[in-house]
Enzyme design. Sequence first.
Site, PDB file in Angstrom:
ATOM      1  CG  HIS A   1     -17.095  22.652  37.876  1.00 11.94           C
ATOM      2  ND1 HIS A   1     -16.688  21.652  37.015  1.00 11.94           N
ATOM      3  CD2 HIS A   1     -16.494  23.792  37.443  1.00 11.94           C
ATOM      4  CE1 HIS A   1     -15.872  22.165  36.100  1.00 11.94           C
ATOM      5  NE2 HIS A   1     -15.742  23.458  36.332  1.00 11.94           N
TER       6      HIS A   1
ATOM      7  CG  ASP B   1     -16.731  25.750  31.146  1.00 14.10           C
ATOM      8  OD1 ASP B   1     -17.078  26.897  31.472  1.00 14.10           O
ATOM      9  OD2 ASP B   1     -15.715  25.187  31.610  1.00 14.10           O
TER      10      ASP B   1
ATOM     11  CG  HIS C   1     -12.774  24.001  33.515  1.00 16.09           C
ATOM     12  ND1 HIS C   1     -13.003  25.333  33.241  1.00 16.09           N
ATOM     13  CD2 HIS C   1     -11.496  23.914  33.968  1.00 16.09           C
ATOM     14  CE1 HIS C   1     -11.902  26.030  33.512  1.00 16.09           C
ATOM     15  NE2 HIS C   1     -10.977  25.190  33.957  1.00 16.09           N
TER      16      HIS C   1
ATOM     17  CG  ASP D   1     -13.862  28.176  30.609  1.00 16.40           C
ATOM     18  OD1 ASP D   1     -14.529  27.627  29.710  1.00 16.40           O
ATOM     19  OD2 ASP D   1     -13.980  27.888  31.821  1.00 16.40           O
TER      20      ASP D   1
HETATM   21 ZN   LIG Z   1     -14.797  26.416  32.860  1.00 15.90          ZN
END
Ligand SMILES: [Zn+2]
Length: 317
Positions: free
Chosen positions: A136, A173, A175, A254
């Site tokens: 991120h 991931d 996200h 995740d």
């Molecule tokens: Zn994540």
Amino acid sequence: MTTAYLSHQDCHRHEMGGGHPECPQRLDAIEDWLIAHGMDAALDRHDAPKVDLACLTRAHTARYVAEMQALLEGLERESAGGTPVPPRALDPDTFANGHTWAAALRAAGAAVKATDLVLDGQAENAFCAVRPPGHHATREQAMGFCFFNNVAVAARHALDVRGLDRVAVVDFDVHHGNGTEDILANDDRVLMVSIFQDPLYPYSGGEPLGPNMVNVPVPPYTRGPEVREMIEALWMPALERFKPQMVFISAGFDAHREDDLAQLGLVEADYEWITMRIMDVAKRHAKGRIVSCLEGGYHLSALGRSVGAHLRTLAGL
Ligand SMILES: [Zn+2]
């Protein structure tokens, strides 16, 4: 040929406050699984070095690196007397303590060293068990538990320093890897393929920022079989066309069905399958060269098992 495993105690000392899901125990869960399954001896262990700041500026602006250095070294100095400093907020989710500077340098340093080990033929592939995670972190913003973009820093090292012409970044991931996309979009030496839950933090990725981005948003409650189908249909042809000379993985776990930070339904067997498909591409075009870096994964038991499945596959065990 072996699988290198890079980590460092400094990565364990970075803490974002009680109850924060991105906690040091994540690394313990991975270590415990490796020990319990007799895998710790099968890996070639390396201490992660601190990255050179010049490496960071291949993915981040010099201004951002200087800003982080001033802030995080300040916290390091404050806590050096032995009094722990309370975690300092960089955004609503991202906190730094007196060990964050060292941990962030080691996390990026692991990715760069892993790249060198693999390119020098000292390991076939490598896994970096590090935190803070990176995907991120944008060119000039820390967010979403991330400070420096470990994978983007390593990918640029492979291109700019080690002279490769084409590298792929694979991000599974749950996200969207907005930071990696921000840094690498429109760099035609890079192909990035990702799959992520949508809608979900950081609420981006729906519109790719460049022609070198293959973004695959999937709705909540998507399970393994559908994810595999989409990877087969959307990632694989693009990777085959691109013929990467090395593959970097933003390995977040995740999307596991036991992980509460999102609502996807992957299980260990899916991570094993995804890893095998990435290895197929790497074997065909990249002499098997893969560097995988830990991103998310917050259910401790599921994280240990999933990293175990990923590592066992990478190591051919
Ligand atoms: Zn994540």
